[in-house]
Design a protein around this motif. Structure first.
Motif, short mmCIF file in Angstrom:
data_model
loop_
_atom_site.label_atom_id
_atom_site.label_comp_id
_atom_site.label_asym_id
_atom_site.label_seq_id
_atom_site.Cartn_x
_atom_site.Cartn_y
_atom_site.Cartn_z
N ASP A 98 43.57 45.84 0.82
CA ASP A 98 44.05 45.80 -0.76
C ASP A 98 42.96 44.51 -1.42
OD1 ASP A 98 45.12 46.57 -3.08
OD2 ASP A 98 46.62 45.13 -2.84
N CYS A 99 41.76 44.40 -1.02
CA CYS A 99 40.98 43.58 -1.63
C CYS A 99 40.89 43.52 -3.05
CB CYS A 99 39.52 43.79 -0.99
SG CYS A 99 38.45 42.38 -1.59
N PRO A 100 41.20 42.35 -3.74
CA PRO A 100 41.09 42.44 -5.25
C PRO A 100 39.66 43.15 -5.58
CG PRO A 100 41.54 40.45 -4.48
CD PRO A 100 41.17 41.12 -3.20
N PRO A 101 39.56 43.39 -6.89
CA PRO A 101 38.39 44.14 -7.32
C PRO A 101 37.18 42.98 -7.23
CG PRO A 101 39.82 44.13 -9.21
CD PRO A 101 40.76 43.32 -7.96
N VAL A 102 36.05 43.49 -6.91
CA VAL A 102 34.95 42.66 -6.90
C VAL A 102 33.79 43.05 -7.87
CG1 VAL A 102 32.82 41.95 -5.52
CG2 VAL A 102 35.18 41.92 -4.49
N LEU A 103 33.20 42.03 -8.61
CA LEU A 103 32.09 42.16 -9.59
C LEU A 103 30.93 41.54 -9.13
CD1 LEU A 103 32.23 41.89 -13.31
CD2 LEU A 103 30.46 40.96 -12.27
N LEU B 231 34.10 41.42 2.60
CA LEU B 231 35.25 41.35 1.97
C LEU B 231 36.16 42.61 1.85
CD1 LEU B 231 34.60 38.63 -0.95
CD2 LEU B 231 35.82 38.30 1.39
N LYS B 232 35.36 43.75 1.36
CA LYS B 232 35.73 44.97 1.12
C LYS B 232 36.20 45.55 2.50
CE LYS B 232 36.31 45.38 -3.20
NZ LYS B 232 37.34 45.66 -3.82
#
Length: 149
Positions: free
Chosen positions: A91-96, A85-86
């Protein structure tokens, strides 16, 4: 959803994607974080997903404020999915990422996830990480989660 908002549902809630092949893990995340972990952020709407293909569909479509990906999922783990995804979404949303053990933090770093929380999930630690990531995303775009133009 208007072009001016990303990560917000039509009801104005922040949309948080939760990916795990294990339904109990998804339920544990929702229960630990709740629907309003911080009054300044507003309410959270969860999108539960059990397969990597559907995660990619949702992320490509936009409208996700935060993705929580289980590194222990199979057949596609959340760490590799986070990296994909990154690498592929501008502008990928944050990932946890949820990691199997604290020693897997290096894998979380490799995946380019902004945060990692180990299993077993600590509700306080997970909630704090979610609030921090949603707050950072909101601050980056001037107080509102906005779609890039």
């Amino acid at each position: 959803m208007s072009d001016a908002t990303v990560g917000e549902s039509s009801s104005g809630r922040l949309r948080v994607l939760v990916y795990s092949s294990n339904a109990a893990t998804r339920a544990q995340v929702r229960s630990a974080v709740g629907t309003r972990p911080d009054p300044a952020l507003g309410d959270i709407e969860y999108v539960d997903i059990a397969t990597a293909a559907v995660v990619i569909e949702h992320m490509d479509a936009g409208g996700v404020a935060l993705a929580i990906l289980d590194g222990e999922s199979s057949p596609v783990g959340g760490l590799g999915l986070a990296k994909q995804l990154k690498d592929e979404i501008v502008d990928c949303p944050p990932v946890l990422v949820l990691i199997g053990r604290p020693d897997d933090a290096w894998l979380a770093e490799w995946s380019r996830a902004e945060a990692a929380v180990p299993h077993p999930l600590d509700p306080i630690r997970l909630g704090r990480a979610v609030v921090d990531l949603l707050g950072q995303r909101s601050a980056r775009v001037g107080g509102r989660v906005s779609r890039p133009r």
